[in-house]
Design an enzyme around this catalytic site. Structure first.
Site, PDB file in Angstrom:
ATOM      1  CG  HIS A  27       1.777  12.117   1.786  1.00 53.46           C
ATOM      2  ND1 HIS A  27       0.873  12.743   2.601  1.00 53.46           N
ATOM      3  CD2 HIS A  27       1.118  11.034   1.282  1.00 53.46           C
ATOM      4  CE1 HIS A  27      -0.277  12.059   2.594  1.00 53.46           C
ATOM      5  NE2 HIS A  27      -0.158  11.028   1.795  1.00 53.46           N
TER       6      HIS A  27
ATOM      7  CD  GLU B  78      -3.496  11.193   3.344  1.00 57.10           C
ATOM      8  OE1 GLU B  78      -3.267  10.848   2.172  1.00 57.10           O
ATOM      9  OE2 GLU B  78      -2.811  10.813   4.322  1.00 57.10           O
TER      10      GLU B  78
ATOM     11  CG  HIS C  11      -1.979   1.080   1.073  1.00 59.82           C
ATOM     12  ND1 HIS C  11      -3.184   0.880   0.427  1.00 59.82           N
ATOM     13  CD2 HIS C  11      -1.974   2.378   1.450  1.00 59.82           C
ATOM     14  CE1 HIS C  11      -3.868   2.014   0.425  1.00 59.82           C
ATOM     15  NE2 HIS C  11      -3.153   2.942   1.045  1.00 59.82           N
ATOM     16  CB  ALA C  12       1.018   4.129  -2.314  1.00 55.32           C
TER      17      ALA C  12
ATOM     18  CE1 TYR D 135      -5.634   8.821   2.569  1.00 55.95           C
ATOM     19  CE2 TYR D 135      -6.836   7.519   4.178  1.00 55.95           C
ATOM     20  CZ  TYR D 135      -5.649   7.847   3.569  1.00 55.95           C
ATOM     21  OH  TYR D 135      -4.482   7.242   3.940  1.00 55.95           O
TER      22      TYR D 135
ATOM     23  CG  HIS E 283      -1.964  10.684  -2.590  1.00 54.82           C
ATOM     24  ND1 HIS E 283      -3.155  11.239  -2.147  1.00 54.82           N
ATOM     25  CD2 HIS E 283      -1.441  10.055  -1.506  1.00 54.82           C
ATOM     26  CE1 HIS E 283      -3.336  10.946  -0.881  1.00 54.82           C
ATOM     27  NE2 HIS E 283      -2.307  10.229  -0.458  1.00 54.82           N
ATOM     28  CD  GLU E 284       1.709   7.783  -1.376  1.00 56.77           C
ATOM     29  OE1 GLU E 284       2.305   8.192  -0.355  1.00 56.77           O
ATOM     30  OE2 GLU E 284       0.553   7.327  -1.326  1.00 56.77           O
TER      31      GLU E 284
ATOM     32  CG  HIS F 150      -6.496   3.178   5.130  1.00 58.43           C
ATOM     33  ND1 HIS F 150      -6.643   2.641   3.870  1.00 58.43           N
ATOM     34  CD2 HIS F 150      -5.705   4.265   4.985  1.00 58.43           C
ATOM     35  CE1 HIS F 150      -5.977   3.384   2.993  1.00 58.43           C
ATOM     36  NE2 HIS F 150      -5.390   4.371   3.639  1.00 58.43           N
TER      37      HIS F 150
HETATM   38  O1  X8Z Z   1      -4.220   5.333   1.235  1.00 53.84           O
HETATM   39  C1  X8Z Z   1      -4.192   6.196   0.390  1.00 53.84           C
HETATM   40  C2  X8Z Z   1      -2.851   6.710  -0.134  1.00 53.84           C
HETATM   41  C3  X8Z Z   1      -1.787   6.668   0.897  1.00 53.84           C
HETATM   42  S1  X8Z Z   1      -2.021   7.837   2.161  1.00 53.84           S
HETATM   43  C4  X8Z Z   1      -2.407   5.874  -1.301  1.00 53.84           C
HETATM   44  N1  X8Z Z   1      -5.341   6.666  -0.146  1.00 53.84           N
HETATM   45  C5  X8Z Z   1      -6.648   6.177   0.273  1.00 53.84           C
HETATM   46  C6  X8Z Z   1      -6.879   4.739  -0.148  1.00 53.84           C
HETATM   47  O2  X8Z Z   1      -6.099   4.219  -0.963  1.00 53.84           O
HETATM   48  O3  X8Z Z   1      -7.829   4.121   0.321  1.00 53.84           O
HETATM   49  C7  X8Z Z   1      -5.453   7.719  -1.148  1.00 53.84           C
HETATM   50  C8  X8Z Z   1      -6.918   7.835  -1.450  1.00 53.84           C
HETATM   51  C9  X8Z Z   1      -7.653   7.080  -0.388  1.00 53.84           C
HETATM   52 ZN    ZN Z   2      -1.747   9.748   1.455  1.00 54.71          ZN
END
Ligand code: X8Z
Ligand code: ZN
Length: 615
Positions: free
Chosen positions: A390, A414, A356-357, A524, A386-387, A514
């Site tokens: 950060h 975010e 997960h990024a 988010y 997005h990354e 998450h």
């Molecule tokens: O988790 C993330 C990022 C890392 S902070 C890739 N996001 C959420 C997800 O993937 O569920 C970005 C959008 C929503």
């Molecule tokens: Zn993020």
């Protein structure tokens, strides 16, 4: 000393998304020197010495903790997991100690900057441990175990092929075969039933930690971090959702009807929620991948970024370099050389990693990295922006005192990279040579449709994940009802439903990173509102005269300067002040996203005439 128990996070020192990394560690020596040596009558000067001392300790200890976490996430084994859990336990315990000491200054007259720093020490813990070393060890081990279950997750198909989440994500994006999609959807969810007992215990322990700190439950503690009373924050989310819901409903109605045409109304009944496996994404959280199924006639912009990346031989590194170039075009310094040598860009074939990024700053200075199993798609090109958002934020606030090296509120962090990605418009793509022609304005509905599938569709999902967790932490949702309540919220907010009956113990929330990762999710939701306000403000500053969805701030140094001014503030002021610096407003507002999509909404309303909408 008052019994006050709380952990402390040093967000900038580590990964932005993983809560376990935010902490700082402890030694017995430190305990002696800080906790027990506080003088009886405290002064503002004592507060300063305390804060200075904590800052030094925190930086030192966080670096080693972050390293343990980095190694674990890049190489998941029993050993790295145990080491990460150990480091995390130490961090959490130290954070508790700092929080207790900070509370000693509650009635002392300190200056506003000191008060803000003390408040952060007291309230910014994501998974607070009870003050009992056995329990804090248990909590840390559960966190690592949950992460491992997710990180190692895979599914072996009926045909005997072992698939990673990345493989399955691609199939969910591209396949239009109802049964194949269903197999992927169900298959990935085999990872989560073993998480249920761990998650239940984690909630018990963290709630106990939150209680010790004076909060009713962990959800109340999470809601306390927004420079407003916790109850008001919950109402604020409802207010913002109320603004966006009519647009979401219009999009949902149109998408359901197009899916009905494709899969048949027996598979997609027009008076019920949409089956969750048909929306192009494992969690039905953003729907951009089904754009070809719902593309408006005669309004297609005529290019697909995934195909254009391939046609121009972009690889993972070129994609990251491309995103970096956007930031440097605004006047930000290039990423450090170590970013390129220390980051993880691709999924290694020979070991388990947390794919997960995420974006990291390991030393609170310039050791910036991302960790991401990049796929060469347009969707991932956005995630890279997005990354990097950060990383550039982390660097912009690095000169703030350590406690303020953080997001103004967690939505800001975010929103930054996403704001930049909103400027990845046809005009910009032509400028960098990825496409040859800019589609004319008659194709705007197609452009807006694709964006709405990504952004508007996400918003109710962004809201419901923590609606579920808040209710779990408050006890309103009990373990017997975990799954049923999850699907009630999915139906209520998103209008999507599980495609097959789910077992009460399936623990479907665990199949979303998450939840086992312990990362709060409201951020988010906020980011999806904020990024449109930031985009609008930056476009105004850049003197844009195009429609807002055609505006790109690429190369505009004025916009870059204004953005940097907000970023450099970190969390030194209430977030409303940082918001005002860029947008002129102190309150979040969904009119920017509504204005952005106004032409699409008119189009959708027209298309939906005579249709049965709602779920
Ligand atoms: O988790 C993330 C990022 C890392 S902070 C890739 N996001 C959420 C997800 O993937 O569920 C970005 C959008 C929503
Ligand atoms: Zn993020």
């Amino acid at each position: 000393m008052k019994k006050f128990n709380k952990t402390f996070k040093l967000t900038t020192l580590a990964i932005v998304v993983a809560t376990s990394l935010f902490s700082c560690a402890q030694t017995n020596k430190n305990e002696e020197n800080t906790a027990q040596d506080l003088p009886k009558t405290l002064t503002s000067q004592d507060a300063q010495s305390f804060l200075d001392k904590v800052a030094t300790e925190a930086v030192d200890l966080s670096v080693s903790n972050a390293r343990a976490e980095w190694i674990y996430s890049n190489f998941i084994t029993e050993d790295t997991s145990a080491l990460a859990a150990e480091a995390n336990q130490k961090s959490t315990e130290a954070s508790v100690r700092f929080a207790m000491q900070a509370a000693e200054f509650d009635a002392i007259d300190v200056n506003p900057t000191q008060r803000r720093q003390l408040d952060f020490l007291k309230q910014s813990i994501v998974m607070p441990a009870p003050q009992d070393s056995e329990k804090s060890a248990e909590l840390a081990k559960i966190g690592a175990d949950l992460n491992s279950l997710y990180g190692k997750g895979s599914y072996t198909t009926k045909a005997g092929i072992k698939l990673s989440l990345g493989n399955m994500t691609s199939i969910m994006a591209e396949s239009r075969d109802y049964n194949e999609l269903l197999e992927m959807w169900q298959g990935w969810r085999e990872i989560s039933p073993p998480m249920k007992a761990l998650y239940t215990r984690q909630a018990e322990l963290a709630n106990e930690g939150a209680n010790d700190l004076g909060y009713n439950d962990l959800g109340a503690m999470w809601r306390s971090n927004y420079d407003m009373p916790a109850d008001e924050f919950a109402k604020e989310l409802d207010r913002l959702w109320g603004q966006v819901k009519p647009l979401y409903d219009d999009l949902h109605c149109y998408v359901r009807s197009e899916l009905g045409k494709h899969y048949g109304e027996d598979k997609v009944p027009q008076d019920q929620p949409i089956p969750a496996h048909l929306l192009g994404n494992m969690w039905a959280q953003s729907w951009g991948n089904i754009y070809p199924l719902v593309a408006p006639e005669n309004a297609d912009p005529g290019y697909d970024i995934t195909k254009q990346l391939a046609a121009h031989n972009y690889d993972e590194i070129t994609m990251v370099k491309g995103a970096e170039k956007f930031f440097t075009s605004l006047g930000f310094d290039a990423l450090p050389e170590t970013f390129w040598t220390r980051s993880l860009f691709t999924n290694p074939a020979d070991r388990d990693v947390i794919c997960h990024a995420s974006a990291w700053n390991l030393d609170a200075k310039d050791d910036l990295r991302i960790k991401m199993c990049i796929q060469k798609t347009g969707e991932e090109f956005s995630v890279i922006h997005h990354e990097l958002g950060h990383n550039f934020y982390q660097r912009a606030y690095k000169d703030q005192p350590i406690f303020f090296q953080n997001s103004a509120n967690d939505g800001f962090h975010e929103a930054i990279g996403d704001t930049i990605a909103l400027s990845v418009t046809p005009k910009y793509l032509k400028k960098i040579g990825l496409i040859d022609n800019i589609p004319d304005e008659s194709k705007d509905i197609g452009l807006l449709m694709k964006k709405a599938l990504d952004k508007v569709a996400f918003i109710p999902f962004g809201l419901l994940v923590d609606q579920w967790r808040w209710k779990v932490y408050s006890g309103e949702i009990t373990p017997e009802n975990y799954n049923e309540a999850w699907w009630e919220l999915r139906e209520k907010y998103q209008g999507v439903a599980a495609p097959v009956a789910r077992d009460a113990n399936a623990f479907d929330p665990g199949a979303k990173y998450h939840v086992p990762g312990g990362v709060p999710y409201s951020r988010y939701f906020l980011a999806h509102i904020q990024q449109f306000e930031f985009h609008r403000a930056l476009c105004e500053i850049s003197g844009n005269t195009d429609s807002i969805h055609r505006c790109s701030i690429y190369n505009n140094k004025d916009a870059g300067k204004a953005l940097n001014t907000m970023l450099a503030m970190g969390s030194s002021q209430p977030w409303q002040q940082a918001y005002k610096v860029l947008t002129g407003n102190e309150q979040m507002d969904a009119t920017a996203i509504l204005d952005y999509f106004a032409p699409l909404q008119t189009w959708l309303k027209n298309k939906n005439q005579g249709k049965q909408c709602g779920f």
